[in-house]
Write a protein that holds these residues in place. Structure first.
Motif, PDB file in Angstrom:
ATOM      1  N   VAL A 125       0.821  -1.218   0.000  1.00  0.00           N
ATOM      2  CA  VAL A 125       0.000   0.000   0.000  1.00  0.00           C
ATOM      3  C   VAL A 125       0.856   1.269   0.000  1.00  0.00           C
ATOM      4  CG1 VAL A 125      -1.994  -1.105   1.092  1.00  0.00           C
ATOM      5  CG2 VAL A 125      -0.210  -0.074   2.539  1.00  0.00           C
ATOM      6  N   HIS A 126       0.210   2.370  -0.346  1.00  0.00           N
ATOM      7  CA  HIS A 126       0.821   3.707  -0.246  1.00  0.00           C
ATOM      8  C   HIS A 126       1.213   3.944   1.210  1.00  0.00           C
ATOM      9  CE1 HIS A 126       1.122   8.108  -0.347  1.00  0.00           C
ATOM     10  NE2 HIS A 126       1.132   8.035  -1.679  1.00  0.00           N
ATOM     11  N   GLU A 127       2.304   4.667   1.433  1.00  0.00           N
ATOM     12  CA  GLU A 127       2.787   4.859   2.811  1.00  0.00           C
ATOM     13  C   GLU A 127       1.720   5.454   3.723  1.00  0.00           C
ATOM     14  OE1 GLU A 127       6.281   7.259   2.541  1.00  0.00           O
ATOM     15  OE2 GLU A 127       5.207   9.069   1.895  1.00  0.00           O
ATOM     16  N   GLU A 131      -1.203   2.282   8.155  1.00  0.00           N
ATOM     17  CA  GLU A 131      -1.947   2.079   9.406  1.00  0.00           C
ATOM     18  C   GLU A 131      -3.453   1.937   9.158  1.00  0.00           C
ATOM     19  OE1 GLU A 131      -0.080   1.763  12.118  1.00  0.00           O
ATOM     20  OE2 GLU A 131       1.687   2.267  10.911  1.00  0.00           O
ATOM     21  N   ASN A 132      -3.839   1.747   7.901  1.00  0.00           N
ATOM     22  CA  ASN A 132      -5.266   1.645   7.553  1.00  0.00           C
ATOM     23  C   ASN A 132      -5.761   0.232   7.872  1.00  0.00           C
ATOM     24  OD1 ASN A 132      -7.717   1.233   6.153  1.00  0.00           O
ATOM     25  ND2 ASN A 132      -7.223   2.843   4.679  1.00  0.00           N
ATOM     26  N   GLU A 133      -6.424   0.100   9.023  1.00  0.00           N
ATOM     27  CA  GLU A 133      -6.840  -1.229   9.507  1.00  0.00           C
ATOM     28  C   GLU A 133      -7.928  -1.850   8.631  1.00  0.00           C
ATOM     29  OE1 GLU A 133      -5.342  -3.122  11.765  1.00  0.00           O
ATOM     30  OE2 GLU A 133      -3.860  -1.527  12.018  1.00  0.00           O
ATOM     31  N   ASP A 134      -8.812  -1.028   8.066  1.00  0.00           N
ATOM     32  CA  ASP A 134      -9.864  -1.571   7.185  1.00  0.00           C
ATOM     33  C   ASP A 134      -9.239  -2.225   5.958  1.00  0.00           C
ATOM     34  OD1 ASP A 134     -11.781  -0.682   8.920  1.00  0.00           O
ATOM     35  OD2 ASP A 134     -12.222   1.162   7.805  1.00  0.00           O
ATOM     36  N   LEU A 135      -8.297  -1.517   5.356  1.00  0.00           N
ATOM     37  CA  LEU A 135      -7.609  -2.037   4.170  1.00  0.00           C
ATOM     38  C   LEU A 135      -6.803  -3.282   4.535  1.00  0.00           C
ATOM     39  CD1 LEU A 135      -7.224  -1.365   1.172  1.00  0.00           C
ATOM     40  CD2 LEU A 135      -5.350   0.159   1.821  1.00  0.00           C
ATOM     41  N   LYS A 136      -6.140  -3.220   5.674  1.00  0.00           N
ATOM     42  CA  LYS A 136      -5.333  -4.369   6.102  1.00  0.00           C
ATOM     43  C   LYS A 136      -6.197  -5.606   6.304  1.00  0.00           C
ATOM     44  CE  LYS A 136      -1.637  -5.694   9.225  1.00  0.00           C
ATOM     45  NZ  LYS A 136      -0.767  -5.298  10.340  1.00  0.00           N
ATOM     46  N   VAL A 179      -0.667   2.803 -12.851  1.00  0.00           N
ATOM     47  CA  VAL A 179       0.167   2.622 -11.663  1.00  0.00           C
ATOM     48  C   VAL A 179      -0.142   3.713 -10.640  1.00  0.00           C
ATOM     49  CG1 VAL A 179       2.092   3.995 -12.600  1.00  0.00           C
ATOM     50  CG2 VAL A 179       2.573   2.214 -10.893  1.00  0.00           C
ATOM     51  N   GLY A 180      -0.010   3.390  -9.363  1.00  0.00           N
ATOM     52  CA  GLY A 180      -0.133   4.394  -8.308  1.00  0.00           C
ATOM     53  C   GLY A 180       1.166   5.168  -8.172  1.00  0.00           C
ATOM     54  N   ASP A 181       1.064   6.447  -7.878  1.00  0.00           N
ATOM     55  CA  ASP A 181       2.293   7.249  -7.757  1.00  0.00           C
ATOM     56  C   ASP A 181       3.111   6.884  -6.521  1.00  0.00           C
ATOM     57  OD1 ASP A 181       0.785   8.395  -5.725  1.00  0.00           O
ATOM     58  OD2 ASP A 181       1.058  10.459  -6.379  1.00  0.00           O
ATOM     59  N   GLY A 182       2.502   6.131  -5.584  1.00  0.00           N
ATOM     60  CA  GLY A 182       3.219   5.687  -4.394  1.00  0.00           C
ATOM     61  C   GLY A 182       3.390   4.177  -4.351  1.00  0.00           C
ATOM     62  N   ASP A 183       3.431   3.533  -5.515  1.00  0.00           N
ATOM     63  CA  ASP A 183       3.603   2.076  -5.591  1.00  0.00           C
ATOM     64  C   ASP A 183       5.075   1.749  -5.320  1.00  0.00           C
ATOM     65  OD1 ASP A 183       3.888  -0.610  -6.303  1.00  0.00           O
ATOM     66  OD2 ASP A 183       2.430  -0.472  -7.932  1.00  0.00           O
ATOM     67  N   ARG A 184       5.323   1.069  -4.209  1.00  0.00           N
ATOM     68  CA  ARG A 184       6.708   0.769  -3.841  1.00  0.00           C
ATOM     69  C   ARG A 184       7.177  -0.589  -4.352  1.00  0.00           C
ATOM     70  NH1 ARG A 184       6.248   2.556   2.420  1.00  0.00           N
ATOM     71  NH2 ARG A 184       4.151   1.709   2.156  1.00  0.00           N
ATOM     72  N   LEU A 185       6.248  -1.467  -4.720  1.00  0.00           N
ATOM     73  CA  LEU A 185       6.634  -2.784  -5.250  1.00  0.00           C
ATOM     74  C   LEU A 185       6.924  -2.729  -6.743  1.00  0.00           C
ATOM     75  CD1 LEU A 185       4.330  -5.411  -3.491  1.00  0.00           C
ATOM     76  CD2 LEU A 185       6.688  -4.793  -2.975  1.00  0.00           C
ATOM     77  N   VAL A 205      -1.270   7.498 -14.304  1.00  0.00           N
ATOM     78  CA  VAL A 205      -0.644   7.498 -12.979  1.00  0.00           C
ATOM     79  C   VAL A 205      -1.680   8.011 -11.974  1.00  0.00           C
ATOM     80  CG1 VAL A 205       1.281   8.319 -11.573  1.00  0.00           C
ATOM     81  CG2 VAL A 205       1.611   7.941 -14.040  1.00  0.00           C
ATOM     82  N   VAL A 206      -1.984   7.196 -10.971  1.00  0.00           N
ATOM     83  CA  VAL A 206      -3.052   7.526 -10.016  1.00  0.00           C
ATOM     84  C   VAL A 206      -2.440   8.148  -8.765  1.00  0.00           C
ATOM     85  CG1 VAL A 206      -5.001   6.632  -8.696  1.00  0.00           C
ATOM     86  CG2 VAL A 206      -4.412   5.587 -10.894  1.00  0.00           C
ATOM     87  N   PRO A 207      -2.793   9.405  -8.453  1.00  0.00           N
ATOM     88  CA  PRO A 207      -2.241  10.065  -7.265  1.00  0.00           C
ATOM     89  C   PRO A 207      -2.734   9.408  -5.974  1.00  0.00           C
ATOM     90  CG  PRO A 207      -3.305  11.651  -8.753  1.00  0.00           C
ATOM     91  CD  PRO A 207      -3.693  10.279  -9.205  1.00  0.00           C
ATOM     92  N   GLY A 208      -1.842   9.364  -4.975  1.00  0.00           N
ATOM     93  CA  GLY A 208      -2.233   8.879  -3.646  1.00  0.00           C
ATOM     94  C   GLY A 208      -2.490   7.399  -3.561  1.00  0.00           C
TER      95      GLY A 208
END
Length: 232
Positions: A125-127, A131-136, A179-185, A205-208
């Motif tokens: 996920v984006h940084e 801590e997003n528990e719903d997404l997790k 791609v997401g602009d914060g994609d770390r993988l 490119v999708v922001p956020g």
């Protein structure tokens, strides 16, 4: 005019829940979500999907789903009317990535699978969503639905995947690279590379957004896919 069916291919440890917002948005079309849990090679997974898929379809793959989609484009390009590659990578695995996959496979075999989704989540996920528990909880549920045996098969398939770059120029159907602009993988430069290789492709490119763009920024991704798929 009847729209082509859509075949969605999820990423590693992901199920149809990965595409829940998009499946809802495309409820007027026939939809198949590929099952990629039963084989340990990308060509075998692609062959199994092609056996079940409609004769002609739009193809959407995210991450590992993108690796499989690129294999389908090599095996049966005439069956795909439109191609969307989300948060993916056309290169073969690096030695460092393969080593990490081997570590996770060994961890799963020796200590069980429980910790693995929690270890992987921050990279998914984006940084801002770490801590997003719903997404997790969605990510952990998808992983548990996939299970440890399928996880090992999937990691084995990804480790041994081929470099797709040489054949991307053969793709002639309309193609969207997202791609997401914060994609770390699979960072932006990897999507840019795919875009540069596929003639006439579009890059979005999708922001956020991080690696799981369909869940992190569902409205933006759905809109991009609708604009792409609804175009004649």
């Amino acid at each position: 005019m009847m729209s082509d069916p859509i075949v969605f291919i999820p990423g590693l440890l992901c199920t149809e829940a990965l595409f829940a917002p998009q499946i809802a948005a495309f409820a007027d079309r026939p939809i198949m979500v590929a099952d990629h849990r039963h084989h340990d090679s990308i060509p075998d997974i692609a062959a199994a999907i092609l056996e079940r898929a409609p004769e002609r379809f739009s193809l959407i793959g995210l991450s590992m789903g993108g690796y499989i989609a690129m294999e389908i484009m090599r095996e049966a390009p005439g069956r795909v009317s439109k191609l969307a590659l989300l948060n993916t990578n056309s290169r073969a695995d690096t030695p460092e990535k393969s080593e990490r996959r081997t570590f996770l496979i060994d961890l799963t075999r020796k200590r069980g699978f429980t910790k693995v989704p929690h270890l992987l989540f921050p990279g998914f996920v984006h940084e801002k969503n770490e801590e997003n528990e719903d997404l997790k909880s969605v990510v952990v549920d998808m992983a548990n639905d996939t299970g440890s045996d399928a996880f090992i098969r999937q990691q084995t398939a990804i480790t041994h995947r081929t470099d797709s770059r040489k054949r991307l120029s053969e793709i002639t159907c309309p193609s969207l690279i997202l791609v997401g602009d914060g994609d770390r993988l699979t960072p932006l430069e990897l999507s840019q590379e795919i875009h540069d290789c596929i003639p006439g492709s579009e890059l979005e490119v999708v922001p956020g957004s991080g690696h799981l763009s369909t869940l992190e920024t569902p409205e933006a991704v759905t809109k991009a896919l609708q604009n792409f798929l609804d175009r004649p």
